[in-house]
Design a protein around this motif. Structure first.
Motif, PDB file in Angstrom:
ATOM      1  N   GLN A  95       0.864  -1.342   0.093  1.00  0.00           N
ATOM      2  CA  GLN A  95       0.027   0.028   0.100  1.00  0.00           C
ATOM      3  C   GLN A  95       0.840   1.263  -0.086  1.00  0.00           C
ATOM      4  N   VAL A  98       2.065   1.950  -3.500  1.00  0.00           N
ATOM      5  CA  VAL A  98       0.897   2.433  -4.326  1.00  0.00           C
ATOM      6  C   VAL A  98       0.527   4.033  -4.001  1.00  0.00           C
ATOM      7  N   GLY A 101       2.863   6.523  -5.666  1.00  0.00           N
ATOM      8  CA  GLY A 101       2.514   6.601  -7.093  1.00  0.00           C
ATOM      9  C   GLY A 101       3.339   5.342  -7.727  1.00  0.00           C
ATOM     10  N   GLU A 102       3.723   4.436  -7.022  1.00  0.00           N
ATOM     11  CA  GLU A 102       4.473   3.302  -7.678  1.00  0.00           C
ATOM     12  C   GLU A 102       3.331   2.188  -8.183  1.00  0.00           C
ATOM     13  N   ARG A 103       3.642   1.594  -9.083  1.00  0.00           N
ATOM     14  CA  ARG A 103       2.748   0.301  -9.644  1.00  0.00           C
ATOM     15  C   ARG A 103       2.758  -0.665  -8.699  1.00  0.00           C
ATOM     16  N   ALA A 104       1.801  -1.378  -8.226  1.00  0.00           N
ATOM     17  CA  ALA A 104       1.722  -2.406  -7.536  1.00  0.00           C
ATOM     18  C   ALA A 104       2.201  -3.949  -8.181  1.00  0.00           C
ATOM     19  N   PHE A 128      -6.692  -2.895  -7.803  1.00  0.00           N
ATOM     20  CA  PHE A 128      -5.077  -2.185  -7.843  1.00  0.00           C
ATOM     21  C   PHE A 128      -5.475  -0.953  -8.836  1.00  0.00           C
ATOM     22  N   SER A 129      -6.248  -1.222  -9.935  1.00  0.00           N
ATOM     23  CA  SER A 129      -6.439   0.140 -10.638  1.00  0.00           C
ATOM     24  C   SER A 129      -7.215   1.077  -9.792  1.00  0.00           C
ATOM     25  N   HIS A 132      -4.773   2.981  -7.684  1.00  0.00           N
ATOM     26  CA  HIS A 132      -3.546   3.757  -8.213  1.00  0.00           C
ATOM     27  C   HIS A 132      -4.483   5.067  -8.623  1.00  0.00           C
ATOM     28  N   ASN A 133      -5.680   4.932  -9.014  1.00  0.00           N
ATOM     29  CA  ASN A 133      -6.490   6.341  -9.402  1.00  0.00           C
ATOM     30  C   ASN A 133      -6.665   7.114  -8.038  1.00  0.00           C
ATOM     31  N   ALA A 135      -4.939   6.992  -5.338  1.00  0.00           N
ATOM     32  CA  ALA A 135      -3.539   7.691  -4.767  1.00  0.00           C
ATOM     33  C   ALA A 135      -3.099   8.710  -5.568  1.00  0.00           C
ATOM     34  N   GLN A 136      -3.367   9.061  -6.885  1.00  0.00           N
ATOM     35  CA  GLN A 136      -3.102  10.019  -7.647  1.00  0.00           C
ATOM     36  C   GLN A 136      -3.942  11.362  -7.123  1.00  0.00           C
TER      37      GLN A 136
END
Length: 352
Positions: A95, A98, A101-104, A128-129, A132-133, A135-136
């Motif tokens: 977590q 993520v 900003g890193e990929r899982a 995960f998708s 990521h959204n 987290a931005q």
């Protein structure tokens, strides 16, 4: 219809014939498939992160699979033993990465193809998708991330569950191949049943019943049509029992798939009747018919794909199997259960 009804009474006057005709086909399917569809997929999830994100991934996978608890060191062994079909290892700090900003990045282990494990992977990737959204937009705020992910995945999990169900309205190719082998055993039972029934014709000819019947107001054509009809109805009952069992074990199958499966097995029943009558006609006596049946049936069963997949046989045997009706029936059943359309199985129908 008196001849037809008389033959049906003779068929079902023996309890073991009822068992062979109805109970055995259904039991073969039901007993061999206590788990159906994607819910039967056994998955090991090793959660080293113990975060909101890892818990959300676990919830998504739990909707479409059965969890098996084990240690990471046991993954390879349990995969080889068939106790699990897929393993996912969520590393510590997942977590946090993520949020930065890193990929899982996770570890996935499987001996199966994507057709079997793709649903689990898709469920995890959906979470995960979303993560990521989120987290931005939260600028590293873990609490805000956790709240947003919980709200998002509550709705996302419903989508995952619904999509998984729609994708598994038909079987995966591996599931279809396995079920086709079982249904192939039922087609073998059809051939055995019709052969036993065809012996009645030879017995009637030997005892003179056939000639006494034809001496009355009964033509040979009517006699053969009604006896053949009785044989076909008895075998069709096996087909319907099998289709009913498949529908019970796999309730997610669309009606169109069930109807095409019934059509395939009905056609196979007609082939079985034709084979039995051909053997009876060529043999002429019960003893010769029994010998010829053993000579024909054993190779046909072994090369038809019911005992082992045709693909693992030597090339010469694969070529010979092309001339066995059981091979084409098994292939047609696999195509139907895997979701192929009617044009795809039309060649199978033509050959049968």
């Amino acid at each position: 219809m008196s001849i037809l009804s008389t033959y049906l009474k003779r068929v079902y006057s023996r309890p073991w014939m009822i068992l062979l005709s109805v109970a055995v086909p259904a039991l073969i399917v039901i007993a061999s498939n206590t788990e159906g569809g994607s819910a039967g997929l056994r998955v090991a999830l090793i959660d080293k992160d113990q975060s909101v994100l890892s818990h959300s991934v676990a919830k998504a996978i739990e909707l479409i699979a059965n969890f098996v608890e084990l240690d990471e060191e046991e993954i390879d062994r349990t995969l080889a033993e068939g106790r699990i079909q897929y393993a996912l290892v969520l590393p510590p700090g997942l977590q946090e990465r993520v949020l930065r900003g890193e990929r899982a990045r996770v570890e996935a282990h499987s001996l199966q193809g994507i057709e079997i494990t793709g649903t689990v992977t898709s469920a995890a990737n959906a979470v995960f998708s979303a993560a990521h959204n989120i987290a931005q937009h939260v600028n590293g705020d873990a609490d805000a991330f956790a709240r947003a992910l919980a709200l998002t995945t509550n709705g996302q999990l419903k989508v995952i569950s619904r999509d998984a169900l729609s994708r598994h309205r038909v079987m995966t190719r591996a599931e279809a191949a396995s079920m086709a082998q079982l249904v192939g055993l039922v087609t073998v039972a059809m051939f055995v049943t019709t052969f036993i029934l065809s012996l009645y014709l030879l017995e009637d000819r030997k005892s003179g019943v056939l000639y006494r019947t034809l001496a009355g107001p009964v033509s040979l054509r009517r006699y053969m049509l009604e006896t053949n009809g009785a044989f076909f109805l008895a075998t069709a009952l096996q087909a319907l029992a099998t289709v009913g069992a498949v529908a019970i074990v796999f309730p997610q199958l669309p009606t169109s798939v069930t109807l095409m499966l019934a059509l395939v097995l009905m056609l196979c029943a007609l082939v079985a009747v034709s084979f039995a009558l051909a053997i009876a006609g060529i043999s002429g006596t019960v003893r010769r018919a029994q010998l010829l049946s053993n000579m024909v049936m054993m190779p046909m069963v072994m090369l038809g794909g019911t005992s082992w997949p045709v693909e693992i046989m030597p090339p010469l045997f694969q070529r010979v199997s092309d001339f066995t009706p059981i091979r084409w029936a098994v292939d047609a059943v696999e195509e139907v259960l895997a979701g192929s359309g009617f044009p795809d199985i039309l060649p199978h129908f033509g050959i049968l």
